[in-house]
Design an enzyme around this catalytic site. Sequence first.
Site, PDB file in Angstrom:
ATOM      1  N   LEU A   1       0.928  -1.351   0.084  1.00 40.41           N
ATOM      2  CA  LEU A   1       0.060  -0.144   0.115  1.00 40.41           C
ATOM      3  C   LEU A   1       0.631   1.293   0.113  1.00 40.41           C
ATOM      4  O   LEU A   1       1.519   1.468   0.886  1.00 40.41           O
ATOM      5  CB  LEU A   1      -1.019  -0.186   1.213  1.00 40.41           C
ATOM      6  CG  LEU A   1      -1.714   1.193   1.310  1.00 40.41           C
ATOM      7  CD1 LEU A   1      -2.936   1.275   0.088  1.00 40.41           C
ATOM      8  CD2 LEU A   1      -2.678   0.950   2.760  1.00 40.41           C
ATOM      9  N   ASP A   2       0.634   2.186  -0.922  1.00 43.56           N
ATOM     10  CA  ASP A   2       1.292   3.602  -1.256  1.00 43.56           C
ATOM     11  C   ASP A   2       2.802   3.512  -1.060  1.00 43.56           C
ATOM     12  O   ASP A   2       3.526   4.254  -0.997  1.00 43.56           O
ATOM     13  CB  ASP A   2       0.761   4.508   0.153  1.00 43.56           C
ATOM     14  CG  ASP A   2      -0.728   4.643  -0.070  1.00 43.56           C
ATOM     15  OD1 ASP A   2      -1.229   5.014  -0.974  1.00 43.56           O
ATOM     16  OD2 ASP A   2      -1.443   5.017   0.910  1.00 43.56           O
ATOM     17  N   GLU A   3       3.471   2.176  -1.667  1.00 40.07           N
ATOM     18  CA  GLU A   3       4.880   2.030  -1.920  1.00 40.07           C
ATOM     19  C   GLU A   3       5.046   1.756  -3.119  1.00 40.07           C
ATOM     20  O   GLU A   3       6.365   1.370  -3.485  1.00 40.07           O
ATOM     21  CB  GLU A   3       5.217   0.805  -0.829  1.00 40.07           C
ATOM     22  CG  GLU A   3       4.905   1.327   0.823  1.00 40.07           C
ATOM     23  CD  GLU A   3       5.473   0.274   1.607  1.00 40.07           C
ATOM     24  OE1 GLU A   3       6.557  -0.615   1.083  1.00 40.07           O
ATOM     25  OE2 GLU A   3       5.226   0.079   2.677  1.00 40.07           O
TER      26      GLU A   3
END
Length: 294
Positions: free
Chosen positions: A237-239
């Site tokens: 997530l969000d990486e």
Amino acid sequence: MTIYVLNLVCPDKPGIVAAVSSFLCAQNMNITQSNQFGDADTGRFFMRVGFEKTKEKTKDKANKKQTQTDIEALKSAFAPLGENWAMDWQIYDMAQKPRALILVSKFDHCLVDLLYHTQAATLNMDIVGVFSNHETTRHLVVRENIDFHYQAISAETKSESETYLRRLIDETGAELLILARYMQILSPAFCDNMVGQIINIHHSFLPSFKGAVPYSRAYERGVKMIGATAHYVTSKLDEGPIIAQNVAAVRHDMNVAQMVKTGREVEQTVLIQAVAAHIERRVLLNGHKTVVFT
């Protein structure tokens, strides 16, 4: 005149540029733009070449058929060179607009900006539909004669919604998903099936200020910068690999509403930059990073 772009990634060694240039010359192509980057850390070479071939005027239908024939012939001719140099490559006909599906929840600022830039032709893509877990933005989409697809999503129906979304991608031929403040997490399996084809935008308060009211919490802490990050979506997530980022200053006299307005403006700008770079074929994946040519 037909414009093409060749993107390639391969082990870095002498002679790559010469080999590509010689190939294009042999195909009677004129190079209009060339960018390259050798990554000393990974030993990988990245290249984007724009080239063109002048065509005689023909009827539109015949011209389209000829263009399709040309690009297939180019790909077939380039394949042995790509294999010899262990290249991961692709040739694009830039006249063919990428087909994009936009995912959105309640916040509409990024959606509105995408609709405007597409209509103004500053984003050369076709929006083939908008998918949302809320009805909030339906009127914005319908007035642009774009199909709006709605499904309420809960923990119990998340799997069903992704099945519907996959079917929608197949039916529309969408090759790019744009998460324009879509507040649902896509499953790892879904993300892994579309590597480098999903772009997300989020504010820079993560991970420091999570939750439903990040701007209020940031205001209480007296932050001095608001930023936004656009990146490819991965199962983490969000990486995912970052495509574009920007920041705006926060003055001491700004209230929460002003901070929200500033933050949304940064999100709009950054998302447009990322989508433009992607559809103009200027982004190449470099492991957990990206190479973004200007």
